[in-house]
Write a protein that holds these residues in place. Structure first.
Motif, PDB file in Angstrom:
ATOM      1  N   SER A   2       0.826  -1.211   0.000  1.00  0.00           N
ATOM      2  CA  SER A   2       0.000   0.000   0.000  1.00  0.00           C
ATOM      3  C   SER A   2       0.858   1.257   0.000  1.00  0.00           C
ATOM      4  CB  SER A   2      -0.923   0.004   1.214  1.00  0.00           C
ATOM      5  OG  SER A   2      -0.178   0.030   2.415  1.00  0.00           O
ATOM      6  N   ASP A 241      -9.432  -0.815   6.075  1.00  0.00           N
ATOM      7  CA  ASP A 241      -8.722  -2.021   5.623  1.00  0.00           C
ATOM      8  C   ASP A 241      -9.053  -2.342   4.170  1.00  0.00           C
ATOM      9  OD1 ASP A 241      -7.670  -2.237   8.147  1.00  0.00           O
ATOM     10  OD2 ASP A 241      -9.074  -3.800   8.817  1.00  0.00           O
ATOM     11  N   ARG A 244      -7.161  -0.118   1.763  1.00  0.00           N
ATOM     12  CA  ARG A 244      -5.737  -0.483   1.665  1.00  0.00           C
ATOM     13  C   ARG A 244      -5.560  -1.796   0.904  1.00  0.00           C
ATOM     14  NH1 ARG A 244      -4.931  -0.668   6.582  1.00  0.00           N
ATOM     15  NH2 ARG A 244      -5.164  -2.927   6.865  1.00  0.00           N
ATOM     16  N   GLU A 245      -6.412  -2.794   1.225  1.00  0.00           N
ATOM     17  CA  GLU A 245      -6.240  -4.120   0.629  1.00  0.00           C
ATOM     18  C   GLU A 245      -6.724  -4.199  -0.819  1.00  0.00           C
ATOM     19  OE1 GLU A 245      -8.424  -6.461   3.371  1.00  0.00           O
ATOM     20  OE2 GLU A 245      -7.010  -6.151   5.029  1.00  0.00           O
TER      21      GLU A 245
END
Length: 490
Positions: A2, A241, A244-245
């Protein structure tokens, strides 16, 4: 791997999401916005980002301001990423991310001197706000309450204002002293006639300390009303999350929202405005029909599904729409007691609009929670539900289904779901509501006696009687059985 969101990393992020194609260094602040929360960043800021991409409106960048502790936390997060925001739009068929950049600064939260000085900057021509439905100090009839302690304090100390409306008044006064044209004040909150409500709040606050200046504001300053619409859930670790993922962007507070958005505005901006009509904003002479449609059908619809779903331990809004009893409760109540009392809207078929609303509620990607919809009922019910009750009564229609909605809200405020699970505090007035809801177990009128919500409706038997009956049934048989009874199945 990231990438941390910042101006320096935009080139790296460009391969993962859309990024501003305009030069942010050349933007000039023209809008000061109070309440830089998720909805503002998913709505007004996105429209401005779209406009800036066309090469226009670069003198209407946003400077943020705030007066609440949560605003300080937001400022810290945004300052750490150069006031950039990742906006993730989620439709049933697609998910996309973009980084928006129309915000260029945020003033120190609660620093009255800095905020008032910026309000007096001639470059600031619009002051906008998203301060929630409960942030306007109004009663159940929509009347401004100058006796509220926060407003009274600003009246006693006009040179050290702490509320948004005291700050706006102080900024207007300083502009007047310097011979600068007043800015336009634009509410972006879900309140009927939000321009008028905002005007009353500013004028009412200033009247406590300077009646003559309050009259001048009332006669001179523009407060256009507007209808805003975009479903925007709160950000949790889940969204951080996911951003970012999925997109490789490490954003401290990304905004997730549906793909749909709408903004209808009265065109009353004497100091000038950005050409937002070029990016889909509708400018109209009177926004009232649009805001009534949206507030009654969409926001009212949210309240209709929220409390039965909350009592039945349903977590997400799309799951509520998948719950047959809740979905049919919504359909019946909207068809019989909401849609029939919504006035006609130009170039709009209300049945088609409701069908669109249902599709939006059912979007499984949004991750909107039932708890969010249940939040702050003490401020939302008067705007979203009570007005429909009153209009049904005026039209000679018995608001039986809306009485059930009110009973469900009351039952929710007992603080326990049908399964016995504790409902954590979910309203600024939660303690008071729990006390009233428990008293209503033996005396239903104890709930309707909240005149700040219901006005005199406790004295209207066509509403009070079915409310009491539904509340008794909820206590005896539970939510599912009561919904079945309303639907004619028990």
């Amino acid at each position: 791997m990231s990438v941390r969101l910042s101006a320096a990393t935009l080139e790296d992020i460009a391969g993962k999401a859309a990024v501003p194609g305009y030069d942010r260094a050349k933007l000039v602040p023209g809008i000061l916005h109070f309440g830089v929360g998720n909805f503002h960043r998913a709505h007004q800021a996105v429209y401005l980002d779209d406009l800036f991409e066309t090469g226009e409106g670069h003198d209407f960048a946003i400077v943020g301001a705030g007066v609440m502790p949560s605003d300080a936390a937001m400022r810290d997060k945004l300052a750490g990423q150069d006031y950039l925001t990742t906006v993730v739009e989620q439709d049933n068929a697609r998910t996309s991310a973009r980084v928006t950049g129309p915000m260029v600064d945020m003033l120190p939260v609660g620093d009255a001197a800095a905020i008032v000085e910026k309000l007096a900057d001639p470059a600031i021509r619009i002051v906008s706000m998203t301060v929630t439905e409960g942030g306007y100090f109004i009663d159940s009839d929509g009347v401004f309450d100058p006796s509220h302690p926060a407003i009274a304090a600003d009246g006693q100390n006009p040179d050290q204002p702490k509320t948004v409306f005291g700050l706006i008044g102080a900024g207007l006064k300083l502009r007047g002293e310097r011979g600068i044209q007043p800015f336009t004040v634009m509410s972006c909150d879900n309140i009927p006639h939000n321009g008028k409500v905002c005007r009353n709040a500013v004028v009412g606050t200033m009247r406590l300390s300077d009646p003559a200046f309050a009259d001048w504001i009332d006669q001179t300053v523009a407060f256009p009303s507007g209808m805003v619409d975009r479903i925007t859930p709160a950000t949790s670790q889940r969204e951080i999350d996911h951003c970012r993922e999925t997109f490789g962007i490490d954003d401290a507070w990304p905004v997730y929202c549906e793909e749909f958005k709408q903004w209808v505005l009265e065109d009353d901006f004497p100091a000038g405005r950005p050409a937002l009509e070029k990016v889909g904003v509708q400018f109209v002479p009177d926004v009232s029909p649009y805001e009534t449609m949206k507030i009654r059908i969409l926001n009212g619809g949210h309240a209709i599904i929220a409390y039965p779903a909350g009592l039945m331990d349903v977590h997400f809004v799309h799951e509520a729409m998948e719950t047959d009893l809740v979905a049919r409760f919504l359909d019946k109540l909207e068809a019989e007691e909401v849609l029939p009392i919504v006035p006609p809207v130009p170039d709009t078929d209300l049945a088609d609009y409701y069908a669109l609303i249902k599709r939006r509620f059912a979007n499984p990607k949004i991750g909107d929670t039932v708890r969010r919809l249940c939040f702050d009922g003490s401020n939302r019910q008067p705007k979203f539900i009570i007005l429909s009750i009153l209009d049904n009564l005026k039209a000679g229609r018995d608001p039986v289904g809306l009485a059930l909605e009110s009973a469900l809200w009351c039952r929710y405020c007992r603080g326990v779901t049908d399964s016995g699970k504790t409902i954590e505090p979910n309203d600024p007035n939660w303690g008071h509501l729990v006390e009233r809801a428990k008293a209503a177990e033996t005396d239903p009128m104890a709930w309707l006696a909240m005149s700040e919500v219901y006005g005199s409706l406790k004295d209207e038997p066509r509403f009070a009687k079915p409310f009491a009956d539904w509340l008794a049934m909820l206590a005896e048989k539970g939510t599912a059985a009561t919904l079945k009874a309303y639907l004619g199945e028990g």
